[in-house]
Design a protein around this motif. Structure first.
Motif, mmCIF file in Angstrom:
data_model
loop_
_atom_site.group_PDB
_atom_site.id
_atom_site.type_symbol
_atom_site.label_atom_id
_atom_site.label_comp_id
_atom_site.label_asym_id
_atom_site.label_seq_id
_atom_site.Cartn_x
_atom_site.Cartn_y
_atom_site.Cartn_z
ATOM 1 N N GLU A 1 0.843 -1.213 0.000
ATOM 2 C CA GLU A 1 0.000 0.000 0.000
ATOM 3 C C GLU A 1 0.878 1.265 0.000
ATOM 4 O OE1 GLU A 1 -3.157 -0.252 -0.513
ATOM 5 O OE2 GLU A 1 -3.611 -2.300 0.120
ATOM 6 N N HIS B 1 -5.128 3.425 3.146
ATOM 7 C CA HIS B 1 -5.189 1.952 3.172
ATOM 8 C C HIS B 1 -4.042 1.404 4.024
ATOM 9 C CE1 HIS B 1 -7.257 1.818 -1.082
ATOM 10 N NE2 HIS B 1 -7.986 2.429 -0.167
ATOM 11 N N ILE C 1 -4.206 -8.922 -1.967
ATOM 12 C CA ILE C 1 -5.261 -8.991 -0.936
ATOM 13 C C ILE C 1 -5.865 -10.400 -0.902
ATOM 14 C CG2 ILE C 1 -7.594 -8.169 -0.311
ATOM 15 C CD1 ILE C 1 -5.547 -6.057 0.361
ATOM 16 N N TYR D 1 -11.084 -4.459 2.421
ATOM 17 C CA TYR D 1 -10.118 -4.343 1.322
ATOM 18 C C TYR D 1 -10.613 -5.083 0.077
ATOM 19 C CZ TYR D 1 -6.801 -2.118 4.414
ATOM 20 O OH TYR D 1 -6.203 -1.219 5.250
#
Ligand code: FEO
Length: 172
Positions: free
Chosen positions: A17, A53, A101, A123
């Motif tokens: 991120e 994030h 993710i 997410y």
């Protein structure tokens, strides 16, 4: 309490991120010096989103008895052949983040860490939106082709996208 395996996987995502934020910051700079104000504004706000994030993950790791790491980051590519290429890179990068993710969700299930699994659902939903937005933008760019007037309008319209995205975001 996080398992060591989950803690490491979450820390890896924190780096992803953070690198995303840097990549979009580099894209914002490229667009800004090219005079694409709207595109630059969009990329600056994407960069901020990626930092948000990252911070959400940082706070989660620390709250669950782990220790979030602030890692060294790869320097992003800073030049692009065209703004189309830049948005293609953005799309490819979002696909990569989605895969990352997904892998994290897989590890959470393997470790039977249902709290982390639950936390990660935010997410998963976010990545669906980010990929869809990147795809919509690419479709528009393909319609414009090399038309200068089209690029002017696109640069103006994307500012609206930035404003409406910011307005619809929940404060977290
Ligand atoms: Fe944090 Fe664009 O994914």
């Amino acid at each position: 309490m996080l398992s060591k395996k989950i803690e490491k996987a979450l820390n890896d995502q924190i780096r992803v991120e953070a690198e995303s934020s840097q990549i979009y910051l580099a894209m914002a700079c490229w667009a800004e010096v090219k005079g694409l104000e709207g595109v630059a504004g969009f990329m600056y706000s994407q960069s901020d989103e990626e930092r948000a994030h990252m911070l959400k993950l940082v706070r989660y790791v620390n709250e669950r008895g782990g220790h979030a790491h602030v890692s060294a980051l790869k320097a992003p590519n800073v030049t692009f052949k065209s703004f189309k290429e830049m948005f293609e890179k953005l799309f490819e990068h979002e696909v990569f983040v989605s895969e990352s993710i997904n892998e994290l969700v897989h590890i959470a299930l393997q470790e039977k860490d249902y709290s982390t699994h639950n936390f990660l659902q935010w997410y998963v939903a976010e990545q669906i939106e980010e990929e869809a937005m990147a795809r919509t933008i690419l479709d528009k760019i393909n319609m414009i082709g090399n038309d200068k007037g089209g690029l002017y309008l696109f640069d103006r319209d994307i500012q609206q996208l930035t404003i409406s995205t910011a307005a619809s975001e929940s404060p977290e």
